[in-house]
Design a protein around this motif. Structure first.
Motif, PDB file in Angstrom:
ATOM      1  N   ILE A 255       4.341  -7.094   7.199  1.00 22.81           N
ATOM      2  CA  ILE A 255       3.473  -6.017   7.690  1.00 22.81           C
ATOM      3  C   ILE A 255       4.307  -4.978   8.443  1.00 22.81           C
ATOM      4  N   GLY A 256       5.161  -5.448   9.346  1.00 21.10           N
ATOM      5  CA  GLY A 256       6.023  -4.538  10.100  1.00 21.10           C
ATOM      6  C   GLY A 256       6.965  -3.761   9.207  1.00 21.10           C
ATOM      7  N   LEU A 257       7.511  -4.429   8.195  1.00 18.27           N
ATOM      8  CA  LEU A 257       8.400  -3.759   7.257  1.00 18.27           C
ATOM      9  C   LEU A 257       7.657  -2.672   6.488  1.00 18.27           C
ATOM     10  N   CYS A 258       6.431  -2.949   6.080  1.00 15.98           N
ATOM     11  CA  CYS A 258       5.624  -1.934   5.378  1.00 15.98           C
ATOM     12  C   CYS A 258       5.372  -0.725   6.271  1.00 15.98           C
TER      13      CYS A 258
ATOM     14  N   VAL B  83       8.732   1.207   6.541  1.00 16.77           N
ATOM     15  CA  VAL B  83       9.059   1.913   5.310  1.00 16.77           C
ATOM     16  C   VAL B  83       8.144   3.123   5.127  1.00 16.77           C
ATOM     17  N   ARG B  84       6.852   2.966   5.422  1.00 17.38           N
ATOM     18  CA  ARG B  84       5.930   4.112   5.326  1.00 17.38           C
ATOM     19  C   ARG B  84       6.418   5.258   6.210  1.00 17.38           C
TER      20      ARG B  84
ATOM     21  N   ALA C 270       6.773  -6.080  -3.207  1.00 18.75           N
ATOM     22  CA  ALA C 270       5.692  -6.393  -2.258  1.00 18.75           C
ATOM     23  C   ALA C 270       5.440  -5.222  -1.308  1.00 18.75           C
ATOM     24  N   VAL C 271       6.499  -4.616  -0.809  1.00 19.49           N
ATOM     25  CA  VAL C 271       6.352  -3.470   0.099  1.00 19.49           C
ATOM     26  C   VAL C 271       5.693  -2.309  -0.634  1.00 19.49           C
ATOM     27  N   ASN C 272       6.167  -2.011  -1.830  1.00 23.39           N
ATOM     28  CA  ASN C 272       5.582  -0.898  -2.587  1.00 23.39           C
ATOM     29  C   ASN C 272       4.116  -1.145  -2.931  1.00 23.39           C
ATOM     30  N   ARG C 273       3.756  -2.393  -3.192  1.00 25.40           N
ATOM     31  CA  ARG C 273       2.343  -2.727  -3.431  1.00 25.40           C
ATOM     32  C   ARG C 273       1.504  -2.415  -2.205  1.00 25.40           C
ATOM     33  N   CYS C 274       2.031  -2.746  -1.041  1.00 20.78           N
ATOM     34  CA  CYS C 274       1.288  -2.485   0.203  1.00 20.78           C
ATOM     35  C   CYS C 274       1.149  -0.992   0.466  1.00 20.78           C
ATOM     36  N   LEU C 275       2.111  -0.216   0.006  1.00 19.60           N
ATOM     37  CA  LEU C 275       2.099   1.220   0.276  1.00 19.60           C
ATOM     38  C   LEU C 275       1.403   2.041  -0.797  1.00 19.60           C
ATOM     39  N   THR C 276       0.931   1.383  -1.841  1.00 20.77           N
ATOM     40  CA  THR C 276       0.229   2.078  -2.918  1.00 20.77           C
ATOM     41  C   THR C 276      -1.264   1.751  -2.817  1.00 20.77           C
TER      42      THR C 276
END
Length: 152
Positions: free
Chosen positions: A80-83, A86-87, A143-149
Protein backbone atom coordinates in the motif's frame (compact mmCIF):
# COMPACT_ATOMS: atom_id res chain seq x y z
CA UNK A 1 -16.20 -20.33 3.10
CA UNK A 2 -12.92 -18.62 4.15
CA UNK A 3 -11.95 -15.38 2.51
CA UNK A 4 -8.56 -14.01 1.44
CA UNK A 5 -9.70 -10.58 2.60
CA UNK A 6 -8.23 -9.48 5.93
CA UNK A 7 -10.71 -6.66 6.51
CA UNK A 8 -14.02 -7.86 5.09
CA UNK A 9 -16.11 -4.91 6.32
CA UNK A 10 -14.02 -1.74 6.23
CA UNK A 11 -15.50 1.55 7.32
CA UNK A 12 -16.34 3.37 4.08
CA UNK A 13 -16.33 7.16 3.72
CA UNK A 14 -17.04 9.45 0.81
CA UNK A 15 -14.04 10.07 -1.41
CA UNK A 16 -12.61 13.55 -1.72
CA UNK A 17 -14.12 13.86 -5.19
CA UNK A 18 -17.54 13.45 -3.55
CA UNK A 19 -16.88 16.16 -0.96
CA UNK A 20 -16.21 19.84 -1.31
CA UNK A 21 -12.67 20.66 -0.23
CA UNK A 22 -11.06 23.91 -1.32
CA UNK A 23 -7.47 22.72 -0.71
CA UNK A 24 -7.85 19.81 -3.10
CA UNK A 25 -8.41 22.16 -6.00
CA UNK A 26 -4.82 23.38 -5.66
CA UNK A 27 -3.18 20.00 -6.31
CA UNK A 28 -5.32 17.11 -7.54
CA UNK A 29 -2.28 14.91 -8.23
CA UNK A 30 -1.75 14.27 -4.52
CA UNK A 31 -5.22 12.79 -4.04
CA UNK A 32 -5.71 10.77 -7.23
CA UNK A 33 -7.45 7.49 -6.43
CA UNK A 34 -5.46 4.36 -5.67
CA UNK A 35 -7.48 1.17 -5.73
CA UNK A 36 -7.30 -1.33 -2.89
CA UNK A 37 -7.64 -4.69 -4.62
CA UNK A 38 -9.11 -6.48 -1.60
CA UNK A 39 -12.17 -4.26 -2.05
CA UNK A 40 -13.72 -2.46 -5.01
CA UNK A 41 -12.98 0.80 -3.16
CA UNK A 42 -10.15 3.33 -3.19
CA UNK A 43 -7.71 3.73 -0.31
CA UNK A 44 -9.36 7.04 0.47
CA UNK A 45 -12.82 5.46 0.70
CA UNK A 46 -11.63 2.92 3.29
CA UNK A 47 -9.70 5.60 5.22
CA UNK A 48 -6.21 4.29 4.47
CA UNK A 49 -5.20 7.54 2.78
CA UNK A 50 -6.91 10.63 4.13
CA UNK A 51 -6.51 14.18 2.89
CA UNK A 52 -5.93 15.48 6.42
CA UNK A 53 -2.82 13.25 6.72
CA UNK A 54 -1.17 14.70 3.62
CA UNK A 55 1.18 17.65 4.02
CA UNK A 56 2.45 19.55 1.00
CA UNK A 57 5.11 22.20 1.53
CA UNK A 58 5.67 23.83 -1.84
CA UNK A 59 8.37 26.17 -0.51
CA UNK A 60 10.40 23.28 0.90
CA UNK A 61 9.58 20.97 -2.02
CA UNK A 62 8.25 18.25 0.24
CA UNK A 63 5.22 16.00 0.48
CA UNK A 64 4.48 13.87 3.52
CA UNK A 65 1.80 11.18 3.52
CA UNK A 66 0.85 9.24 6.61
CA UNK A 67 -1.35 6.25 5.86
CA UNK A 68 -3.37 3.91 8.04
CA UNK A 69 -3.20 0.17 7.26
CA UNK A 70 -6.63 -1.40 6.78
CA UNK A 71 -6.29 -3.39 10.01
CA UNK A 72 -3.66 -3.46 12.78
CA UNK A 73 -2.12 -6.68 11.40
CA UNK A 74 -2.24 -5.60 7.75
CA UNK A 75 0.16 -7.71 5.73
CA UNK A 76 -0.24 -5.38 2.74
CA UNK A 77 1.14 -2.26 4.46
CA UNK A 78 4.36 -2.24 2.45
CA UNK A 79 2.56 -2.68 -0.89
CA UNK A 80 0.00 0.00 0.00
CA UNK A 81 2.78 2.42 0.95
CA UNK A 82 4.71 1.59 -2.21
CA UNK A 83 1.61 2.29 -4.33
CA UNK A 84 1.17 5.67 -2.63
CA UNK A 85 4.85 6.51 -3.14
CA UNK A 86 4.82 5.48 -6.82
CA UNK A 87 1.62 7.48 -7.46
CA UNK A 88 3.28 10.56 -6.01
CA UNK A 89 6.57 10.02 -7.84
CA UNK A 90 4.70 9.67 -11.13
CA UNK A 91 2.45 12.68 -10.46
CA UNK A 92 4.65 15.30 -8.83
CA UNK A 93 7.51 17.32 -10.30
CA UNK A 94 10.97 15.86 -9.58
CA UNK A 95 11.78 18.71 -7.19
CA UNK A 96 9.58 17.20 -4.46
CA UNK A 97 10.97 14.99 -1.72
CA UNK A 98 8.31 12.40 -0.92
CA UNK A 99 7.95 10.86 2.54
CA UNK A 100 5.39 8.03 2.95
CA UNK A 101 4.94 6.46 6.38
CA UNK A 102 2.54 4.39 8.43
CA UNK A 103 0.65 6.60 10.88
CA UNK A 104 2.01 6.13 14.41
CA UNK A 105 -0.15 3.83 16.54
CA UNK A 106 -2.01 2.22 13.63
CA UNK A 107 -0.08 -1.03 13.19
CA UNK A 108 -0.10 -3.89 15.72
CA UNK A 109 3.65 -4.37 15.82
CA UNK A 110 4.06 -0.76 16.85
CA UNK A 111 1.21 -0.85 19.38
CA UNK A 112 2.78 -3.93 20.97
CA UNK A 113 5.98 -1.99 21.56
CA UNK A 114 7.67 -3.80 18.68
CA UNK A 115 8.00 -0.95 16.23
CA UNK A 116 10.60 -2.87 14.21
CA UNK A 117 8.08 -3.85 11.52
CA UNK A 118 6.55 -0.39 11.19
CA UNK A 119 10.00 1.18 11.24
CA UNK A 120 11.16 -1.31 8.65
CA UNK A 121 8.20 -0.56 6.38
CA UNK A 122 8.79 3.18 6.74
CA UNK A 123 12.50 2.76 6.03
CA UNK A 124 11.82 0.65 2.93
CA UNK A 125 9.27 3.12 1.59
CA UNK A 126 11.63 6.07 1.90
CA UNK A 127 14.86 4.49 0.69
CA UNK A 128 15.40 5.32 -3.00
CA UNK A 129 17.52 2.22 -3.65
CA UNK A 130 15.00 -0.13 -2.02
CA UNK A 131 12.11 1.42 -3.92
CA UNK A 132 14.04 1.19 -7.20
CA UNK A 133 14.93 -2.45 -6.48
CA UNK A 134 11.31 -3.26 -5.63
CA UNK A 135 10.13 -1.74 -8.89
CA UNK A 136 12.66 -3.84 -10.83
CA UNK A 137 10.74 -6.92 -9.66
CA UNK A 138 8.33 -7.60 -12.54
CA UNK A 139 5.66 -9.23 -10.34
CA UNK A 140 5.72 -6.39 -7.84
CA UNK A 141 5.60 -3.79 -10.59
CA UNK A 142 2.52 -5.51 -12.06
CA UNK A 143 0.85 -5.41 -8.60
CA UNK A 144 1.68 -1.72 -8.16
CA UNK A 145 0.43 -0.83 -11.64
CA UNK A 146 -2.81 -2.74 -10.97
CA UNK A 147 -3.36 -0.67 -7.85
CA UNK A 148 -2.73 2.54 -9.76
CA UNK A 149 -5.06 1.72 -12.65
CA UNK A 150 -8.70 2.47 -11.79
CA UNK A 151 -10.96 -0.52 -12.41
CA UNK A 152 -14.33 1.21 -12.16
Amino acid sequence: MPSDIENINPEVVASLSEREHSLAEDDDSVVDPIDQREHPLTLEEIKVAQFEHIRVDDKRNSVEVLFTPTIPHCSMATLIGLCIRVRLLRSLPDRFKVDVRIRPGTHASEAAGKCKYSWSVNKQLNDKERVAAALENDNLLVAVNRCLTPQR
